[in-house]
Design an enzyme around this catalytic site. Structure first.
Site, PDB file in Angstrom:
ATOM      1  N   ASP A  29     -44.582  10.658 -67.255  1.00 57.56           N
ATOM      2  CA  ASP A  29     -45.819  10.140 -66.672  1.00 57.56           C
ATOM      3  C   ASP A  29     -46.042   8.834 -67.421  1.00 57.56           C
ATOM      4  O   ASP A  29     -46.391   8.846 -68.609  1.00 57.56           O
ATOM      5  CB  ASP A  29     -46.976  11.115 -66.925  1.00 57.56           C
ATOM      6  CG  ASP A  29     -48.308  10.552 -66.435  1.00 57.56           C
ATOM      7  OD1 ASP A  29     -48.378   9.343 -66.153  1.00 57.56           O
ATOM      8  OD2 ASP A  29     -49.282  11.318 -66.345  1.00 57.56           O
ATOM      9  N   HIS A  30     -45.810   7.696 -66.739  1.00 54.80           N
ATOM     10  CA  HIS A  30     -45.737   6.440 -67.487  1.00 54.80           C
ATOM     11  C   HIS A  30     -47.048   6.098 -68.200  1.00 54.80           C
ATOM     12  O   HIS A  30     -47.065   5.290 -69.110  1.00 54.80           O
ATOM     13  CB  HIS A  30     -45.281   5.289 -66.587  1.00 54.80           C
ATOM     14  CG  HIS A  30     -46.272   4.906 -65.537  1.00 54.80           C
ATOM     15  ND1 HIS A  30     -46.314   5.516 -64.321  1.00 54.80           N
ATOM     16  CD2 HIS A  30     -47.263   4.001 -65.537  1.00 54.80           C
ATOM     17  CE1 HIS A  30     -47.282   4.995 -63.608  1.00 54.80           C
ATOM     18  NE2 HIS A  30     -47.888   4.075 -64.317  1.00 54.80           N
ATOM     19  N   HIS A  39     -52.145  11.629 -64.409  1.00 51.74           N
ATOM     20  CA  HIS A  39     -52.730  10.624 -65.322  1.00 51.74           C
ATOM     21  C   HIS A  39     -54.077  11.090 -65.880  1.00 51.74           C
ATOM     22  O   HIS A  39     -54.325  11.038 -67.080  1.00 51.74           O
ATOM     23  CB  HIS A  39     -52.995   9.302 -64.592  1.00 51.74           C
ATOM     24  CG  HIS A  39     -51.770   8.662 -64.012  1.00 51.74           C
ATOM     25  ND1 HIS A  39     -50.510   8.893 -64.485  1.00 51.74           N
ATOM     26  CD2 HIS A  39     -51.627   7.774 -62.999  1.00 51.74           C
ATOM     27  CE1 HIS A  39     -49.646   8.183 -63.779  1.00 51.74           C
ATOM     28  NE2 HIS A  39     -50.291   7.497 -62.871  1.00 51.74           N
TER      29      HIS A  39
HETATM   30  N1  LIG Z   1     -42.218   2.721 -57.555  1.00 46.85           N
HETATM   31  C1  LIG Z   1     -43.000   2.943 -58.580  1.00 46.85           C
HETATM   32  O1  LIG Z   1     -43.620   2.033 -59.139  1.00 46.85           O
HETATM   33  C2  LIG Z   1     -43.155   4.336 -59.113  1.00 46.85           C
HETATM   34  C3  LIG Z   1     -44.062   4.545 -60.184  1.00 46.85           C
HETATM   35  C4  LIG Z   1     -44.175   5.829 -60.719  1.00 46.85           C
HETATM   36  C5  LIG Z   1     -43.421   6.875 -60.196  1.00 46.85           C
HETATM   37  N2  LIG Z   1     -42.564   6.634 -59.157  1.00 46.85           N
HETATM   38  C6  LIG Z   1     -41.785   7.771 -58.642  1.00 46.85           C
HETATM   39  O2  LIG Z   1     -40.404   7.418 -58.667  1.00 46.85           O
HETATM   40  C7  LIG Z   1     -39.714   8.023 -57.578  1.00 46.85           C
HETATM   41  C8  LIG Z   1     -39.006   6.933 -56.769  1.00 46.85           C
HETATM   42  O3  LIG Z   1     -39.978   6.039 -56.260  1.00 46.85           O
HETATM   43  P1  LIG Z   1     -39.583   4.658 -55.581  1.00 46.85           P
HETATM   44  O4  LIG Z   1     -40.861   3.934 -55.387  1.00 46.85           O
HETATM   45  O5  LIG Z   1     -38.500   3.968 -56.352  1.00 46.85           O
HETATM   46  O6  LIG Z   1     -39.008   5.134 -54.167  1.00 46.85           O
HETATM   47  P2  LIG Z   1     -38.073   4.317 -53.149  1.00 46.85           P
HETATM   48  O7  LIG Z   1     -38.240   2.861 -53.330  1.00 46.85           O
HETATM   49  O8  LIG Z   1     -38.288   4.923 -51.829  1.00 46.85           O
HETATM   50  O9  LIG Z   1     -36.602   4.678 -53.666  1.00 46.85           O
HETATM   51  C9  LIG Z   1     -36.049   5.940 -53.454  1.00 46.85           C
HETATM   52  C10 LIG Z   1     -34.595   5.925 -53.881  1.00 46.85           C
HETATM   53  O10 LIG Z   1     -34.071   7.213 -53.601  1.00 46.85           O
HETATM   54  C11 LIG Z   1     -32.845   7.070 -52.897  1.00 46.85           C
HETATM   55  N3  LIG Z   1     -32.672   8.176 -51.959  1.00 46.85           N
HETATM   56  C12 LIG Z   1     -33.536   8.623 -51.036  1.00 46.85           C
HETATM   57  N4  LIG Z   1     -32.996   9.644 -50.336  1.00 46.85           N
HETATM   58  C13 LIG Z   1     -31.759   9.833 -50.852  1.00 46.85           C
HETATM   59  C14 LIG Z   1     -30.718  10.744 -50.574  1.00 46.85           C
HETATM   60  N5  LIG Z   1     -30.820  11.680 -49.627  1.00 46.85           N
HETATM   61  N6  LIG Z   1     -29.589  10.648 -51.296  1.00 46.85           N
HETATM   62  C15 LIG Z   1     -29.462   9.713 -52.258  1.00 46.85           C
HETATM   63  N7  LIG Z   1     -30.424   8.837 -52.604  1.00 46.85           N
HETATM   64  C16 LIG Z   1     -31.557   8.895 -51.889  1.00 46.85           C
HETATM   65  C17 LIG Z   1     -32.979   5.766 -52.153  1.00 46.85           C
HETATM   66  O11 LIG Z   1     -31.691   5.280 -51.871  1.00 46.85           O
HETATM   67  P3  LIG Z   1     -31.468   3.885 -51.106  1.00 46.85           P
HETATM   68  O12 LIG Z   1     -31.682   2.862 -52.169  1.00 46.85           O
HETATM   69  O13 LIG Z   1     -30.077   3.911 -50.650  1.00 46.85           O
HETATM   70  O14 LIG Z   1     -32.486   3.848 -50.003  1.00 46.85           O
HETATM   71  C18 LIG Z   1     -33.751   4.911 -53.152  1.00 46.85           C
HETATM   72  O15 LIG Z   1     -32.861   4.300 -54.067  1.00 46.85           O
HETATM   73  C19 LIG Z   1     -40.793   8.786 -56.783  1.00 46.85           C
HETATM   74  O16 LIG Z   1     -40.825  10.112 -57.241  1.00 46.85           O
HETATM   75  C20 LIG Z   1     -42.091   8.100 -57.186  1.00 46.85           C
HETATM   76  O17 LIG Z   1     -43.188   8.956 -57.086  1.00 46.85           O
HETATM   77  C21 LIG Z   1     -42.425   5.393 -58.614  1.00 46.85           C
END
Ligand SMILES: NC(=O)c1ccc[n+]([C@@H]2O[C@H](COP(=O)([O-])OP(=O)(O)OC[C@H]3O[C@@H](n4cnc5c(N)ncnc54)[C@H](OP(=O)(O)O)[C@@H]3O)[C@@H](O)[C@H]2O)c1
Length: 550
Positions: A238-239, A301
């Site tokens: 949890d950042h 958070h």
């Molecule tokens: N973004 C943030 O700032 C943030 C902050 C805190 C927590 N998080 C958490 O981090 C996680 C990721 O978030 P995100 O924002 O980075 O999501 P995102 O941009 O949608 O990225 C999801 C990633 O998962 C991959 N993926 C999805 N389905 C897949 C499958 N079936 N097989 C293999 N790879 C697959 C996608 O591959 P492709 O690249 O090929 O589409 C992509 O690289 C989530 O749990 C989110 O709650 C994110």
């Protein structure tokens, strides 16, 4: 008066309270300078979990690791993880012989992925770095096209790791799951199925929030993970916990002796926690519309902030001792009936409005959100912690999207003096309050009352401020840097334990269920750019209190 001057005055005043003879002369062996010590210090006991002060601080030894990022080309990977790993690589905290394998759905060669990494560093790295460093880092980066539900993916991953490590041996293995939470289970099963979590390297698994979508799913996930891994191999991230100011809550509470005696129901009237965002849901519509504000922010958070403020002093600053105390707080939060939720919890959803002079759309018009969605984007509520320290001290919490300003802060409001001694009867004395600001500014501020200069007896509220950036003149380490560093170092203190996550879900599950059954009829009920729905202010007013301004 300058903030630090004020703090010094208080400390001097407290020093003055000690009677003569309570100090004894000492001698600093390193500098040879004669010193005065407080006698009390000679009675202070080291935690039995603390290393001896004489032991040299351990040298940082960066061991080569293979770091597999599932979702390595996703938003989190590009904006946070890759730039952070680059910083750690430049600082030699990540060994130069380490390798990073990004895994994702789309077809990409290693070289194409390196192009994505270069662009990510150009856009998001926080330091100026030479091209040589960037290229050297990129040479240690690889890509794997992955379908997380296919066995073939894990076979290939096995081969890839074997091949890379045959060229330069690794001493650690980390799987970072930066993917939607529905993929955690198939990835864990895939890794276990191929034996990728076994072996002497004792791989670590980092899992992004949200961890499950309710207590039952979190339990199932924990059971699955802990069938194959020890708790000490699991890093539930949890950042928020990586932020200096969040950690500073513990340093503030347990590094000073003057506040802890006041930190209880006798002196504290109530606590306010605000996590306000001016942004909307950006590109997260698909996730957000099924999750809502309680799962997105309150369960993790906000619960963590409550935990840090309310926990008892741990018997040592070690992961499990700190986590034990937080779990006790979550378990002491009063369970909520439907009547309690209807009376003391407020939900909202933003409509169109204006923020920073710009018109913004309402939640229902955001991308990937259902037209008539009843998902809440605002939460305000009163939590009660039924333990000896906090009985009857309300913890008021509010959080929301598209509010007037981005601010995260904790405000501890102390009780009024017992007697109205000062001023005329119409004078209002502001209660003392301590504000711990987490973002956008990282500071602490203590509000006190002094005499306003002049003939009358008019009390006047002043603030003593401590500003992290000004005092230390260094930028604090971004949260992800701290947390990845801790993960490399095997320090779990700032990561959530299985029982902690389950206990946090247990607190919020009744709210989510209640609101899913009795959906919000009056949505949207606050304008973007406002401070939330009217009922949020009414919640405080009913208790004779008011929110701090956002
Ligand atoms: N973004 C943030 O700032 C943030 C902050 C805190 C927590 N998080 C958490 O981090 C996680 C990721 O978030 P995100 O924002 O980075 O999501 P995102 O941009 O949608 O990225 C999801 C990633 O998962 C991959 N993926 C999805 N389905 C897949 C499958 N079936 N097989 C293999 N790879 C697959 C996608 O591959 P492709 O690249 O090929 O589409 C992509 O690289 C989530 O749990 C989110 O709650 C994110």
């Amino acid at each position: 008066m300058g903030g630090e001057g004020c703090w010094l005055l208080i400390l001097a005043a407290l020093g003055g309270i000690l009677r003569e003879g309570e100090f004894y002369e000492g001698y600093d062996e390193t500098s040879g300078v004669a010193m005065k010590h407080d006698k009390g210090q000679s009675d202070s006991v080291e935690s039995r979990h603390l290393r001896s002060c004489e032991a040299p601080v351990e040298e940082w030894k960066a061991e080569p690791v293979a770091l597999v990022i599932f979702g390595g080309a996703g938003d989190l990977g590009k904006r946070m993880l890759l730039p952070t790993l680059f910083t750690l690589y430049r600082e030699k905290k990540l060994s130069a012989d380490s390798c990073i394998v990004g895994a994702g759905r789309r077809e990409m060669s290693d070289e194409e992925y390196r192009g994505l990494v270069r662009r990510s560093l150009d856009d998001f790295r926080r330091e100026v770095a030479g091209q040589d460093d960037v290229e050297a880092f990129c040479r240690r980066v690889f890509y794997l096209r992955a379908d997380v539900r296919s066995e073939e993916t894990y076979k290939q991953l096995c081969r890839r790791i074997a091949q890379i490590s045959s060229e330069s041996p690794i001493e650690g293995l980390i799987y970072y799951l930066a993917v939607p939470s529905s993929l955690i289970q198939p990835i864990i099963e895939g890794l276990f199925g191929r034996g990728l979590c076994a072996g002497s390297l004792e791989p670590k698994v980092v899992i992004e929030k949200p961890f499950g979508s309710d207590k039952a799913s979190a339990l199932r996930l924990n059971e699955l993970i802990l069938k194959h891994l020890k708790e000490s191999q699991v890093y539930r991230i949890d950042h928020y916990l990586g932020k200096e100011t969040v950690q500073n809550i513990l340093f503030f509470r347990f590094g000073n002796s003057i506040f802890e005696p006041l930190w209880n129901r006798r002196y504290i009237d109530h606590v306010q926690i605000t996590v306000a965002e001016d942004i909307g849901i950006e590109s997260r519509g698909e996730f957000y519309d099924t999750a809502g504000v309680v799962r997105d922010i309150v369960q993790n958070h906000i619960m963590q902030l409550i935990g840090f403020v309310a926990m008892e002093p741990p018997s040592g600053f070690e992961a499990n001792l700190v986590r034990d105390e937080k779990v006790k707080v979550f378990r002491a939060i009063r369970p909520m009936s439907d009547e309690y939720i209807d009376s003391f919890m407020v939900r909202g959803q933003y409509g169109p409005g204006e923020i920073g002079g710009e018109a913004v759309c309402g939640y229902r018009d955001e991308r990937n959100v259902a037209g008539g969605s009843n998902t809440p984007t605002f939460f305000a509520g009163k939590f009660l912690i039924d333990n000896w320290r906090w009985a009857n001290v309300p913890f008021y919490v509010r959080t929301g999207k598209r509010l007037s300003r981005r601010v995260t802060e904790i405000c501890v409001v102390f009780k009024q003096p017992p007697l109205r001694l000062l001023g005329r009867t119409c004078d209002i004395i502001e209660p003392n309050s301590l504000v711990l600001s987490i973002q956008p500014t990282e500071e602490m501020s203590l509000q006190l009352n002094v005499k306003k200069p002049g003939g009358g007896n008019e009390p006047y509220a002043i603030n003593m401020n401590f500003d992290y950036a000004k005092s230390f003149e260094v930028k604090t380490r971004p949260a992800y840097e701290r947390l990845l560093l801790d993960c490399l170092n095997g320090d779990l203190t700032l990561f959530a334990r299985s029982d902690e996550v389950e206990a946090m879900w247990e607190v919020v599950d009744p709210i989510v269920s209640r609101w899913e059954i009795a959906s919000g009829r009056d949505f949207p009920n606050y304008d973007a750019g406002s401070d939330g729905p009217r009922e949020s202010g009414a919640l405080m007013k009913a208790d004779g209190r008011k929110w701090r301004r956002i």
